[in-house]
Design an enzyme around this catalytic site. Structure first.
Site, PDB file in Angstrom:
ATOM      1  CB  ILE A   9      -0.987  -0.005   1.211  1.00 39.03           C
ATOM      2  CG1 ILE A   9      -2.061   1.074   1.027  1.00 39.03           C
ATOM      3  CG2 ILE A   9      -0.247   0.188   2.545  1.00 39.03           C
ATOM      4  CD1 ILE A   9      -3.242   0.948   1.984  1.00 39.03           C
ATOM      5  CB  THR A  10       4.070   2.229   1.559  1.00 38.82           C
ATOM      6  OG1 THR A  10       4.774   0.998   1.312  1.00 38.82           O
ATOM      7  CG2 THR A  10       3.482   2.209   2.960  1.00 38.82           C
ATOM      8  CB  ALA A  82       6.789  -7.107  -5.467  1.00 35.72           C
ATOM      9  CD  GLN A  83      13.733  -5.947  -5.459  1.00 37.34           C
ATOM     10  OE1 GLN A  83      13.525  -4.748  -5.777  1.00 37.34           O
ATOM     11  NE2 GLN A  83      14.237  -6.806  -6.315  1.00 37.34           N
ATOM     12  CB  SER A  84       8.703  -3.643  -7.703  1.00 39.31           C
ATOM     13  OG  SER A  84       9.147  -2.334  -7.436  1.00 39.31           O
ATOM     14  CB  THR A 125       5.382  -8.049 -14.085  1.00 39.31           C
ATOM     15  OG1 THR A 125       6.281  -7.381 -14.967  1.00 39.31           O
ATOM     16  CG2 THR A 125       6.093  -9.272 -13.540  1.00 39.31           C
ATOM     17  CD  GLU A 127      11.203  -7.297 -16.757  1.00 38.70           C
ATOM     18  OE1 GLU A 127      12.090  -8.142 -16.573  1.00 38.70           O
ATOM     19  OE2 GLU A 127      11.311  -6.379 -17.596  1.00 38.70           O
ATOM     20  CE1 TYR A 148       9.269  -7.631  -9.759  1.00 34.42           C
ATOM     21  CE2 TYR A 148       9.372  -7.658 -12.162  1.00 34.42           C
ATOM     22  CZ  TYR A 148       8.704  -7.330 -10.983  1.00 34.42           C
ATOM     23  OH  TYR A 148       7.480  -6.706 -11.058  1.00 34.42           O
ATOM     24  CE  LYS A 152       5.980  -9.118  -8.895  1.00 35.83           C
ATOM     25  NZ  LYS A 152       4.748  -8.710  -8.204  1.00 35.83           N
ATOM     26  CG  HIS A 178       1.488   0.498 -14.234  1.00 32.92           C
ATOM     27  ND1 HIS A 178       1.659  -0.844 -14.520  1.00 32.92           N
ATOM     28  CD2 HIS A 178       1.313   0.577 -12.899  1.00 32.92           C
ATOM     29  CE1 HIS A 178       1.571  -1.541 -13.411  1.00 32.92           C
ATOM     30  NE2 HIS A 178       1.384  -0.696 -12.407  1.00 32.92           N
TER      31      HIS A 178
END
Ligand code: NAP
Ligand code: G4F
Length: 324
Positions: A9-10, A82-84, A125, A127, A148, A152, A178
């Site tokens: 959420i952050t 996630a570690q995005s 994703t 990716e 990553y 995913k 995005h």
């Protein structure tokens, strides 16, 4: 009143999704990580909303997830945590797998064990397509090119499996890139728009970038969180691609951002191999026709408009900082 639980959420998407769900009358619960400094700047403006509750927890800590799912009994869960960062995933592959792959499993198991009637959204994703050439759709082959992307892909398949094995309303949203003024500062679009603002205002001289040839399909984040919500409102769970369908190279995005403020990008940008990846994803361009026909969702903001709106936001923010 419907209750939604959002991990991440952050983050960029989590903050827009929380706004959207609060506007729709949901009680929103968010998972936040403990940090030595507060990491909530994107949701600070929602702080006094009585329908927003934040809970400490972590996707690497299954007990916190089990306890929260029991306590909240959400109707909808959006797994955006996630570690995005793709480049960082080469440096922290194990942590990335624990958060982005096993974290999803921990959350799905917590929901299954609680036995609640709950819809689940997984932040998948583009990716995952990696080396598969564009255009990529729900029917394209997966070929991830980073820890990553591989993590995913596990989450995508375990989401599909929980749908088939346990009849869970579980959806995988395969979203192409995005962005927004809330985008993390180390992703390339935001790095560029921040650099343009700083150079224009005379507080920075140069911008160092890695691979300029990569092509991405960049849309506007607030539109994409609306698509996530729509996926959970359908009668049946399914997987959907969200994308603009327009491919733009990093070089072209850079040129658009500098041109927007009357600067020539070639005078200010230099190459730095530190920003290159061991394996690159050359081109991602999505085909979102399924989302258009079944969800009535279509991207409205195209990449050139996106570059302009992000530059304007960073110019305004930086000018205010300089004034102080
Ligand atoms: P983001 O801005 O990087 O936000 C990531 C969020 O995950 C943050 O709230 C972060 O918390 C949280 N998080 C990180 N590690 C965690 C952990 N171990 N446990 C719990 N929470 C953790 O990402 P975004 O751009 O909003 O993307 C949202 C999701 O969509 C991610 O899963 C991303 O992989 C996926 N996605 C993004 C795009 C895109 O182009 N933006 C495209 C496709 C898929 P802190 O604030 O404490 O760091
Ligand atoms: O902005 P990026 O770091 O985003 P990337 O790797 O496409 O990943 C983002 O989109 C994914 C969806 O496809 C999400 F799943 C993921 O969580 C994340 O949000 O890099 C975009 C391109 C890459 O080809 C990279 O090599 O820009 C190239 N690039 C060139 N110079 C750079 C830089 N990327 C970054 N971060 N920093 C540079 O200086």
């Amino acid at each position: 009143m419907k209750r939604a639980f959002i991990t991440g959420i952050t983050g960029q998407d989590g903050s827009y999704l929380a706004e959207l769900l609060l506007e729709k009358g949901y009680d929103v619960h968010g998972l936040v990580r403990r940090a030595s400094t507060l990491n909530r700047s994107r949701i600070d403006h929602l702080h006094d909303n009585p329908h927003l509750t934040l809970h400490y927890g972590d996707l690497t800590d299954g007990v916190s997830l089990v306890n929260l799912i029991h306590k909240i009994e959400p109707h909808e869960v959006y797994n955006l945590g996630a570690q995005s960062h793709v480049k960082v995933s080469f440096e922290m592959p194990e942590y990335t797998a624990s958060t982005d792959a096993v974290g999803t499993l921990r959350l799905l198991e917590a929901i299954r064990a609680a036995g609640i009637d709950c819809r689940f959204y997984q932040a998948s994703t583009s990716e995952m397509f990696g080396a598969t050439p564009p255009p990529q759709s729900e029917r394209s082959a997966f070929y991830p090119r980073s820890p990553y992307g591989a993590a995913k892909l596990y989450s995508h398949w375990v989401t599909v499996n929980y749908r088939e094995a346990y009849d869970l309303f579980a959806v995988s949203g395969i979203l192409f890139n995005h962005e927004s003024p809330r985008r993390g500062e180390s992703f390339v679009t935001r790095k560029i728009t921040l650099g343009v603002a700083a150079i224009k205002l005379g507080v920075q001289e140069r911008l160092e970038l890695g691979n300029l040839d990569a092509i991405r399909d960049w849309g506007y984040a607030p539109e994409y969180v609306e698509g996530m919500w729509r996926m959970l409102q359908r009668d049946e769970p399914d997987d959907y691609v969200l994308a603009t369908g327009v491919g733009t190279s990093v070089r072209e995005f850079c040129a658009a951002a500098f041109t927007h403020v009357g600067l020539d990008w070639e005078e200010h940008v230099s190459h730095d191999s530190r920003y290159e990846r061991p394996t690159e994803v050359d081109a991602l361009i999505g085909d979102a026709s399924k989302a258009e026909s079944l969800l009535g969702w279509k991207a409205q903001t195209m990449p050139s408009e996106l570059a302009a709106l992000m530059v304007d936001a960073d110019l305004e923010k930086m000018a205010r900082l300089i004034e102080r």
